[in-house]
Design a protein around this motif. Structure first.
Motif, mmCIF file in Angstrom:
data_model
loop_
_atom_site.group_PDB
_atom_site.id
_atom_site.type_symbol
_atom_site.label_atom_id
_atom_site.label_comp_id
_atom_site.label_asym_id
_atom_site.label_seq_id
_atom_site.Cartn_x
_atom_site.Cartn_y
_atom_site.Cartn_z
ATOM 1 N N ALA A 70 0.802 -1.225 0.000
ATOM 2 C CA ALA A 70 0.000 0.000 0.000
ATOM 3 C C ALA A 70 0.836 1.278 0.000
ATOM 4 O O ALA A 70 0.522 2.223 -0.740
ATOM 5 C CB ALA A 70 -0.971 -0.012 1.171
ATOM 6 N N PRO A 71 1.911 1.392 0.798
ATOM 7 C CA PRO A 71 2.719 2.621 0.757
ATOM 8 C C PRO A 71 3.335 2.866 -0.627
ATOM 9 O O PRO A 71 3.400 4.014 -1.082
ATOM 10 C CB PRO A 71 3.798 2.376 1.814
ATOM 11 N N GLU A 77 -9.030 -0.307 2.002
ATOM 12 C CA GLU A 77 -7.948 0.360 2.721
ATOM 13 C C GLU A 77 -7.102 1.199 1.769
ATOM 14 O O GLU A 77 -6.676 2.315 2.112
ATOM 15 C CB GLU A 77 -7.088 -0.683 3.431
ATOM 16 N N LEU A 78 -6.873 0.675 0.566
ATOM 17 C CA LEU A 78 -6.114 1.444 -0.422
ATOM 18 C C LEU A 78 -6.909 2.664 -0.883
ATOM 19 O O LEU A 78 -6.331 3.739 -1.123
ATOM 20 C CB LEU A 78 -5.765 0.555 -1.615
ATOM 21 N N ALA A 101 0.554 4.062 -2.996
ATOM 22 C CA ALA A 101 0.265 5.483 -2.768
ATOM 23 C C ALA A 101 1.371 6.363 -3.340
ATOM 24 O O ALA A 101 1.100 7.434 -3.895
ATOM 25 C CB ALA A 101 0.090 5.738 -1.275
ATOM 26 N N SER A 132 -8.765 4.501 0.929
ATOM 27 C CA SER A 132 -8.540 5.559 1.916
ATOM 28 C C SER A 132 -7.188 6.234 1.702
ATOM 29 O O SER A 132 -7.073 7.460 1.804
ATOM 30 C CB SER A 132 -8.621 4.977 3.328
ATOM 31 N N ARG A 133 -6.166 5.462 1.403
ATOM 32 C CA ARG A 133 -4.839 6.037 1.125
ATOM 33 C C ARG A 133 -4.890 6.915 -0.120
ATOM 34 O O ARG A 133 -4.317 8.010 -0.145
ATOM 35 C CB ARG A 133 -3.810 4.927 0.936
ATOM 36 N N TYR A 134 -5.547 6.422 -1.148
ATOM 37 C CA TYR A 134 -5.639 7.201 -2.389
ATOM 38 C C TYR A 134 -6.378 8.520 -2.164
ATOM 39 O O TYR A 134 -6.027 9.554 -2.751
ATOM 40 C CB TYR A 134 -6.350 6.385 -3.462
ATOM 41 N N GLU A 179 -6.347 10.288 0.522
ATOM 42 C CA GLU A 179 -5.397 11.186 1.182
ATOM 43 C C GLU A 179 -4.380 11.747 0.187
ATOM 44 O O GLU A 179 -4.026 12.928 0.243
ATOM 45 C CB GLU A 179 -4.683 10.442 2.309
ATOM 46 N N VAL A 180 -3.897 10.902 -0.708
ATOM 47 C CA VAL A 180 -2.950 11.357 -1.735
ATOM 48 C C VAL A 180 -3.578 12.445 -2.593
ATOM 49 O O VAL A 180 -2.970 13.499 -2.842
ATOM 50 C CB VAL A 180 -2.497 10.182 -2.622
#
Length: 208
Positions: free
Chosen positions: A96-97, A136-137, A100, A139-141, A143-144
């Motif tokens: 995931a990191p 979960e990804l 992102a 949510s990361r996307y 934020e990006v």
């Protein structure tokens, strides 16, 4: 005077519309709706089956560069992440990191090129655990995109609770719906899509 809008849709098999007997997918349906709303555009589908964000990061700019004339209203719609979260030998294909970071680099480069971007969340599928990782990804996307000031359409959760989409996915291969499912995807996108076409610099409302 009608603007010369040219849009590349960049992503994986879900962008390509795999499984749709009408060969439109959600991206093609959005192009049709734009024309119906009085905003014709030149539409390029650059979806490739099986690709991760790492694969897409390596190819997208060169492909878009051949299609986006600097004298036009040049735009790119990105959607990927499902393949990043697939398990291979017990591990996700792209952590995931890293996924992102790939999206961040892509959006920064698009901005440098002067191409207006829109990002669409990766949709759910019939595998509950895989869909959880995709969520979960998502949510990361989100934020990006907020950090890069790029609009992001969070279709993952609405589609997860959309009976037509989930049934269409389960009735097919578990990942790619038929035409009915892609129609649901496009219908969910339409209000945000038309606003982005009309006002590319505006903040889109969040889909939840």
């Amino acid at each position: 005077m009608i603007r010369d809008v040219r849009i590349c849709f960049v992503g994986d098999s879900l962008v390509a519309g795999m499984g749709d007997g009408r060969y439109l997918g959600w991206a093609g349906r959005l192009a049709v709706r734009a024309d119906g709303a009085g905003q014709p555009l030149t539409y390029y589908n650059l979806g490739v089956r099986g690709q991760t964000s790492t694969d897409i990061a390596a190819r997208w700019e060169a492909e878009c560069d051949q299609r986006l004339n600097p004298e036009t209203d040049a735009r790119v719609v990105f959607s990927f992440g499902v393949n990043d979260t697939l398990l291979e030998d017990g591990r996700v294909r792209v952590p995931a990191p890293d996924s992102a970071a790939n999206l961040t680099a892509i959006l920064r480069r698009a901005a440098e090129r002067g191409w207006t971007s829109l990002v669409v969340a990766p949709p759910p599928n019939a595998d509950d655990e895989h869909s959880r990782r995709i969520g979960e990804l998502d949510s990361r996307y989100s934020e990006v995109c907020a950090a890069q000031d790029v609009p992001y359409v969070r279709v993952h959760q609405p589609l997860l609770h959309n009976h037509t989409w989930m049934r269409a996915v389960r009735d097919a291969d578990g990942y790619h719906p038929g035409a009915e499912g892609y129609e649901e995807f496009a219908a969910l996108m339409v209000p945000y899509w038309l606003l982005w076409l009309a006002e590319p610099g505006s903040a889109l409302p969040v889909v939840r």
